[in-house]
Design a protein around this motif. Structure first.
Motif, short mmCIF file in Angstrom:
data_model
loop_
_atom_site.label_atom_id
_atom_site.label_comp_id
_atom_site.label_asym_id
_atom_site.label_seq_id
_atom_site.Cartn_x
_atom_site.Cartn_y
_atom_site.Cartn_z
N PHE A 215 0.81 -1.22 0.00
CA PHE A 215 0.00 0.00 0.00
C PHE A 215 0.84 1.26 0.00
CE2 PHE A 215 -2.25 3.42 2.30
CZ PHE A 215 -3.31 3.60 1.43
N CYS A 216 1.70 1.44 1.00
CA CYS A 216 2.45 2.70 1.13
C CYS A 216 3.80 2.69 0.41
CB CYS A 216 2.64 3.06 2.60
SG CYS A 216 3.79 1.97 3.49
N GLY A 217 4.31 1.51 0.08
CA GLY A 217 5.58 1.42 -0.63
C GLY A 217 6.80 1.46 0.25
N ASN A 218 6.63 1.58 1.57
CA ASN A 218 7.76 1.60 2.48
C ASN A 218 8.34 0.21 2.67
OD1 ASN A 218 7.76 4.35 2.96
ND2 ASN A 218 6.43 4.19 4.75
N ALA A 219 9.64 0.16 2.99
CA ALA A 219 10.26 -1.10 3.33
C ALA A 219 9.86 -1.50 4.74
CB ALA A 219 11.78 -0.98 3.22
N TYR A 220 9.76 -2.80 4.97
CA TYR A 220 9.49 -3.30 6.32
C TYR A 220 10.07 -4.69 6.48
CZ TYR A 220 5.60 -6.19 4.52
OH TYR A 220 4.84 -7.13 3.85
N TYR A 221 10.11 -5.18 7.70
CA TYR A 221 10.73 -6.46 8.02
C TYR A 221 9.68 -7.41 8.56
CZ TYR A 221 14.10 -9.76 10.10
OH TYR A 221 14.82 -10.87 10.45
N SER A 222 9.56 -8.57 7.94
CA SER A 222 8.62 -9.59 8.42
C SER A 222 9.10 -10.97 8.00
CB SER A 222 7.21 -9.34 7.87
OG SER A 222 6.34 -10.39 8.24
N THR A 223 9.09 -11.91 8.93
CA THR A 223 9.49 -13.28 8.62
C THR A 223 8.30 -14.11 8.12
OG1 THR A 223 9.16 -13.87 10.95
CG2 THR A 223 11.40 -13.28 10.26
N ASN A 224 7.12 -13.50 8.08
CA ASN A 224 5.94 -14.18 7.56
C ASN A 224 5.98 -14.17 6.03
OD1 ASN A 224 3.42 -15.11 6.80
ND2 ASN A 224 2.25 -13.69 8.07
N SER A 227 3.22 -12.16 4.24
CA SER A 227 3.03 -10.75 4.58
C SER A 227 3.17 -9.86 3.35
CB SER A 227 4.06 -10.33 5.64
OG SER A 227 3.97 -8.96 5.91
N GLU A 228 2.25 -8.90 3.21
CA GLU A 228 2.28 -7.96 2.08
C GLU A 228 2.19 -6.50 2.52
OE1 GLU A 228 0.27 -10.02 -1.71
OE2 GLU A 228 -1.15 -9.66 -0.08
N PHE A 229 1.94 -6.27 3.81
CA PHE A 229 1.73 -4.91 4.30
C PHE A 229 2.58 -4.68 5.56
CE2 PHE A 229 -2.14 -6.38 2.21
CZ PHE A 229 -2.33 -5.39 1.25
N CYS A 230 3.01 -3.43 5.71
CA CYS A 230 3.87 -3.08 6.86
C CYS A 230 3.08 -2.94 8.15
CB CYS A 230 4.65 -1.81 6.57
SG CYS A 230 3.63 -0.32 6.37
N SER A 231 1.75 -2.78 8.04
CA SER A 231 0.92 -2.59 9.23
C SER A 231 -0.52 -2.96 8.92
CB SER A 231 0.98 -1.14 9.71
OG SER A 231 0.40 -0.28 8.74
N ALA A 232 -1.29 -3.12 9.99
CA ALA A 232 -2.72 -3.39 9.82
C ALA A 232 -3.42 -2.20 9.17
CB ALA A 232 -3.35 -3.71 11.18
N THR A 233 -2.94 -1.01 9.47
CA THR A 233 -3.53 0.21 8.89
C THR A 233 -3.40 0.19 7.36
OG1 THR A 233 -3.05 1.49 10.88
CG2 THR A 233 -3.45 2.73 8.85
N CYS A 234 -2.20 -0.14 6.87
CA CYS A 234 -1.99 -0.19 5.42
C CYS A 234 -2.83 -1.30 4.80
CB CYS A 234 -0.52 -0.40 5.11
SG CYS A 234 0.47 1.12 5.18
N ARG A 235 -2.94 -2.42 5.46
CA ARG A 235 -3.76 -3.51 4.93
C ARG A 235 -5.22 -3.09 4.83
NH1 ARG A 235 -2.77 -7.13 8.51
NH2 ARG A 235 -4.64 -6.80 9.76
N ASN A 236 -5.72 -2.41 5.85
CA ASN A 236 -7.11 -1.96 5.84
C ASN A 236 -7.35 -0.92 4.75
OD1 ASN A 236 -7.72 -3.64 7.98
ND2 ASN A 236 -7.41 -2.05 9.53
N HIS A 237 -6.43 0.03 4.61
CA HIS A 237 -6.55 1.05 3.56
C HIS A 237 -6.56 0.41 2.17
CE1 HIS A 237 -6.65 4.61 5.95
NE2 HIS A 237 -5.42 4.50 6.43
N PHE A 238 -5.69 -0.56 1.98
CA PHE A 238 -5.61 -1.24 0.68
C PHE A 238 -6.92 -1.97 0.38
CE2 PHE A 238 -4.74 -4.94 -1.97
CZ PHE A 238 -4.01 -4.38 -3.01
#
Length: 258
Positions: A215-224, A227-238
């Motif tokens: 959604f936002c295009g920012n880099a993030y770290y996740s071992t899942n 995972s496609e989103f850096c936060s629940a907020t971005c997932r909800n917005h998307f």
């Protein structure tokens, strides 16, 4: 291997100041602590994944010449301190004590902030070189993500990366403790060494924990792996935007049929 496992025995004490500025000295821009800043010692290897993500996102701002790239660099410095490149391998304690007296001498002499003690309030790093370290990491990240398709651009970025990153993890020394249960303690030379080591570990992890938010295009770290989103907020917005777009398309299609 998660970054926390890689950094288990990393003794990485560093000092950041409470606030920083970008100032010009002898026609050169430096990023340095403000005159009234307070020192904050901390362990810069405590959350290596956050360090990498913040560096990548600062690199993204610089890469795209974003209007707020200066603020992104200042925010990184406020959170982690300066990178400490090009400084002698001196302990934080020796560099830190007596910084106040050194500040006055540096100010009166008009010397370059780069040659002052790395933990003194008068120490500063050339802003262009400071930004180049983040750009090199972000360029490598883009290539690893498959976002650079042009061979010419790949070659240009590879050379920039080699110049500003691939000179190795210099200054990473170690100490073997004495006793019945000896431990191997890694002691980095500066924050840049920790950042490079953390990024190298994450970039070569088979789990590919470094990702770009859908959604936002920012880099993030996740071992899942899902995972496609850096936060629940971005997932909800998307999801909301996707629902609205589909609804609009359906309405438009209905009107065309009529």
């Amino acid at each position: 291997m998660e970054l926390k496992e890689l950094f288990l025995n990393l003794n990485a004490q560093w000092v950041r100041w409470s606030d920083y500025e970008i100032a010009e000295v002898s026609d050169v821009q430096y990023i340095r602590p403000v005159k009234v800043a307070e020192p904050i010692p901390y362990n810069c290897a405590e959350k290596p994944e956050d360090l990498v993500v913040n560096a990548l996102n600062a690199g993204m701002k610089i890469w795209h010449a974003a209007p707020d790239l200066d603020r992104a660099c200042l925010d990184f410095a406020r959170r982690y301190g300066l990178l400490g490149f090009g400084t002698s391998n001196t302990t934080a304690q020796n560099l830190f004590f007596g910084a106040g007296a050194q500040d006055e001498r540096a100010e009166s002499a008009g010397t370059s902030p780069y040659y002052n003690g790395v933990f003194s309030r008068s120490y500063g790093e050339p802003f262009d070189r400071f930004k180049a370290k983040f750009t090199a990491i972000y360029a490598h990240f883009l290539a690893a993500q498959g976002h650079i398709s042009s061979p010419a651009e790949q070659e240009k970025l590879r050379k920039a990366w080699e110049r500003d990153f691939s000179d190795g993890i210099d200054g990473l020394t170690y100490q073997l403790t004495f006793g019945e249960k000896p431990e191997l303690l890694w002691k980095p030379r500066n924050l840049l060494t920790v950042l490079r080591l953390a990024y190298s570990g994450a970039a070569t992890d088979p789990a590919a924990p470094l990702k770009l938010c859908k959604f936002c295009g920012n880099a993030y770290y996740s071992t899942n792996p899902r995972s496609e989103f850096c936060s629940a907020t971005c997932r909800n917005h998307f999801n909301v935007n996707t629902f609205r777009r589909r609804k609009k398309d359906a309405e438009t299609g209905s009107e065309c049929n009529d």
